[in-house]
Design a protein around this motif. Sequence first.
Motif, PDB file in Angstrom:
ATOM      1  N   PHE A   1       0.714  -1.282  -0.233  1.00  0.00           N
ATOM      2  CA  PHE A   1       0.026   0.051  -0.006  1.00  0.00           C
ATOM      3  C   PHE A   1       0.935   1.402   0.064  1.00  0.00           C
ATOM      4  CE2 PHE A   1      -2.213  -3.352   1.845  1.00  0.00           C
ATOM      5  CZ  PHE A   1      -3.338  -3.363   1.331  1.00  0.00           C
ATOM      6  N   HIS A   2       0.459   2.084  -0.752  1.00  0.00           N
ATOM      7  CA  HIS A   2       1.092   3.626  -0.729  1.00  0.00           C
ATOM      8  C   HIS A   2       0.085   4.812  -0.109  1.00  0.00           C
ATOM      9  CE1 HIS A   2       4.442   6.061  -2.149  1.00  0.00           C
ATOM     10  NE2 HIS A   2       3.628   6.890  -2.628  1.00  0.00           N
ATOM     11  N   VAL A   3       0.502   5.594   0.683  1.00  0.00           N
ATOM     12  CA  VAL A   3      -0.020   6.715   1.053  1.00  0.00           C
ATOM     13  C   VAL A   3       0.148   7.724   0.376  1.00  0.00           C
ATOM     14  CG1 VAL A   3      -0.446   8.249   3.143  1.00  0.00           C
ATOM     15  CG2 VAL A   3       0.211   5.933   3.506  1.00  0.00           C
ATOM     16  N   VAL A   4      -0.918   8.425  -0.351  1.00  0.00           N
ATOM     17  CA  VAL A   4      -0.940   9.507  -1.327  1.00  0.00           C
ATOM     18  C   VAL A   4      -1.861  10.749  -1.115  1.00  0.00           C
ATOM     19  CG1 VAL A   4      -0.112   8.240  -3.302  1.00  0.00           C
ATOM     20  CG2 VAL A   4      -2.445   8.666  -2.660  1.00  0.00           C
ATOM     21  N   ASP A   5      -1.549  11.801  -1.727  1.00  0.00           N
ATOM     22  CA  ASP A   5      -2.490  12.770  -1.507  1.00  0.00           C
ATOM     23  C   ASP A   5      -2.913  13.235  -0.110  1.00  0.00           C
ATOM     24  OD1 ASP A   5      -2.828  12.932  -4.410  1.00  0.00           O
ATOM     25  OD2 ASP A   5      -4.502  11.282  -4.263  1.00  0.00           O
ATOM     26  N   MET A   6      -2.059  13.237   0.588  1.00  0.00           N
ATOM     27  CA  MET A   6      -2.153  13.768   2.103  1.00  0.00           C
ATOM     28  C   MET A   6      -1.937  15.234   2.046  1.00  0.00           C
ATOM     29  SD  MET A   6      -2.588  11.522   4.389  1.00  0.00           S
ATOM     30  CE  MET A   6      -2.297  12.409   5.979  1.00  0.00           C
ATOM     31  N   ALA A   7      -3.170  15.943   2.328  1.00  0.00           N
ATOM     32  CA  ALA A   7      -3.158  17.584   2.130  1.00  0.00           C
ATOM     33  C   ALA A   7      -4.146  17.935   3.253  1.00  0.00           C
ATOM     34  CB  ALA A   7      -3.567  17.755   0.714  1.00  0.00           C
ATOM     35  N   VAL A   8      -3.700  19.103   3.797  1.00  0.00           N
ATOM     36  CA  VAL A   8      -4.611  20.001   4.652  1.00  0.00           C
ATOM     37  C   VAL A   8      -4.448  21.457   4.232  1.00  0.00           C
ATOM     38  CG1 VAL A   8      -5.188  20.831   6.959  1.00  0.00           C
ATOM     39  CG2 VAL A   8      -4.665  18.468   6.700  1.00  0.00           C
ATOM     40  N   LEU A   9      -5.705  22.247   3.899  1.00  0.00           N
ATOM     41  CA  LEU A   9      -5.063  23.591   3.566  1.00  0.00           C
ATOM     42  C   LEU A   9      -4.857  24.459   4.714  1.00  0.00           C
ATOM     43  CD1 LEU A   9      -8.742  24.614   2.211  1.00  0.00           C
ATOM     44  CD2 LEU A   9      -6.825  24.023   0.790  1.00  0.00           C
ATOM     45  N   PRO A  10      -3.694  25.251   4.058  1.00  0.00           N
ATOM     46  CA  PRO A  10      -2.958  26.278   5.369  1.00  0.00           C
ATOM     47  C   PRO A  10      -3.801  26.724   6.431  1.00  0.00           C
ATOM     48  CG  PRO A  10      -2.206  26.563   3.048  1.00  0.00           C
ATOM     49  CD  PRO A  10      -3.459  25.792   2.923  1.00  0.00           C
ATOM     50  N   ASP A  11      -4.801  27.226   6.366  1.00  0.00           N
ATOM     51  CA  ASP A  11      -5.722  27.701   7.181  1.00  0.00           C
ATOM     52  C   ASP A  11      -6.403  26.867   8.343  1.00  0.00           C
ATOM     53  OD1 ASP A  11      -5.356  30.358   6.235  1.00  0.00           O
ATOM     54  OD2 ASP A  11      -7.314  30.453   5.246  1.00  0.00           O
ATOM     55  N   HIS A  12      -6.116  25.593   7.816  1.00  0.00           N
ATOM     56  CA  HIS A  12      -6.885  24.560   8.779  1.00  0.00           C
ATOM     57  C   HIS A  12      -5.477  23.552   9.365  1.00  0.00           C
ATOM     58  CE1 HIS A  12     -10.939  25.641   7.870  1.00  0.00           C
ATOM     59  NE2 HIS A  12     -10.510  26.057   6.631  1.00  0.00           N
ATOM     60  N   GLN A  13      -4.392  23.914   8.898  1.00  0.00           N
ATOM     61  CA  GLN A  13      -3.178  23.083   9.568  1.00  0.00           C
ATOM     62  C   GLN A  13      -3.017  23.470  11.236  1.00  0.00           C
ATOM     63  OE1 GLN A  13       0.048  24.126   6.845  1.00  0.00           O
ATOM     64  NE2 GLN A  13      -0.858  22.927   5.336  1.00  0.00           N
ATOM     65  N   ARG A  14      -2.187  22.536  11.593  1.00  0.00           N
ATOM     66  CA  ARG A  14      -1.812  22.615  12.808  1.00  0.00           C
ATOM     67  C   ARG A  14      -3.010  22.375  13.985  1.00  0.00           C
ATOM     68  NH1 ARG A  14       2.914  22.738  13.003  1.00  0.00           N
ATOM     69  NH2 ARG A  14       3.140  23.304  15.350  1.00  0.00           N
ATOM     70  N   ARG A  15      -4.097  21.783  13.570  1.00  0.00           N
ATOM     71  CA  ARG A  15      -5.182  21.410  14.397  1.00  0.00           C
ATOM     72  C   ARG A  15      -5.288  19.580  14.575  1.00  0.00           C
ATOM     73  NH1 ARG A  15      -9.393  25.845  11.928  1.00  0.00           N
ATOM     74  NH2 ARG A  15      -7.843  27.553  12.124  1.00  0.00           N
ATOM     75  N   GLY A  16      -4.298  18.843  13.911  1.00  0.00           N
ATOM     76  CA  GLY A  16      -4.466  17.577  13.998  1.00  0.00           C
ATOM     77  C   GLY A  16      -5.277  16.998  13.191  1.00  0.00           C
ATOM     78  N   LEU A  17      -5.769  17.651  11.946  1.00  0.00           N
ATOM     79  CA  LEU A  17      -6.509  16.953  11.107  1.00  0.00           C
ATOM     80  C   LEU A  17      -5.747  16.103  10.043  1.00  0.00           C
ATOM     81  CD1 LEU A  17      -8.477  20.205   9.624  1.00  0.00           C
ATOM     82  CD2 LEU A  17      -9.188  18.326  11.180  1.00  0.00           C
ATOM     83  N   GLY A  18      -4.304  16.436   9.954  1.00  0.00           N
ATOM     84  CA  GLY A  18      -3.539  15.592   9.108  1.00  0.00           C
ATOM     85  C   GLY A  18      -3.416  14.243   9.877  1.00  0.00           C
ATOM     86  N   ASP A  19      -3.184  14.381  11.235  1.00  0.00           N
ATOM     87  CA  ASP A  19      -2.908  13.178  12.177  1.00  0.00           C
ATOM     88  C   ASP A  19      -4.251  12.017  12.080  1.00  0.00           C
ATOM     89  OD1 ASP A  19      -1.399  11.781  14.342  1.00  0.00           O
ATOM     90  OD2 ASP A  19      -3.440  12.116  15.369  1.00  0.00           O
ATOM     91  N   ARG A  20      -5.388  12.837  12.120  1.00  0.00           N
ATOM     92  CA  ARG A  20      -6.498  12.298  12.106  1.00  0.00           C
ATOM     93  C   ARG A  20      -6.790  11.483  10.787  1.00  0.00           C
ATOM     94  NH1 ARG A  20      -7.337   9.915  16.094  1.00  0.00           N
ATOM     95  NH2 ARG A  20      -5.414  10.754  16.267  1.00  0.00           N
ATOM     96  N   ILE A  21      -6.327  12.114   9.651  1.00  0.00           N
ATOM     97  CA  ILE A  21      -6.612  11.483   8.232  1.00  0.00           C
ATOM     98  C   ILE A  21      -5.755  10.077   8.311  1.00  0.00           C
ATOM     99  CG2 ILE A  21      -6.008  11.704   5.996  1.00  0.00           C
ATOM    100  CD1 ILE A  21      -6.905  15.109   6.278  1.00  0.00           C
TER     101      ILE A  21
END
Length: 147
Positions: A78-98
Amino acid sequence: MPEEGALAGLPDHYRLVPDVPGVEDYLRLRRDSGLTPKTREQAEAALPGGWAAVHVVHEPSGQTVGMGRLIGDGGWYFHVVDMAVLPDHQRRGLGDRILTHLLDLLRRDVPPGAYVTLMADGPGQRLYARHGFADQAPRTIGMSLVL
């Protein structure tokens, strides 16, 4: 259940959607988060072909603000791709939850011994390391070819 684990800790006013974003959202997220922009043709071909995907919606605005996908063979690779969070919503743990959601799906649904890879740009390296990803150099290096 993976959905519950991924939702625990999701900030208020955000909703995790276990599916690919729409093509327009996908193109905007890639462009506005700093990933390499893709064409509509590429997005339309790629999005249905993944193994799993998730995106995050900011409920007050209805805007899709984050995403991640897994591509793979369903058995061991498996390969993780397209990990993205818009700049105004970063540093809120969204990438970690994804990423947590995607990895929970693998842990639940694939045979033991799955091999999960990704290409880690600078800003994402700390996130991936927290989830157990490790640099494999010099034993192996990532290589790519753009056609």
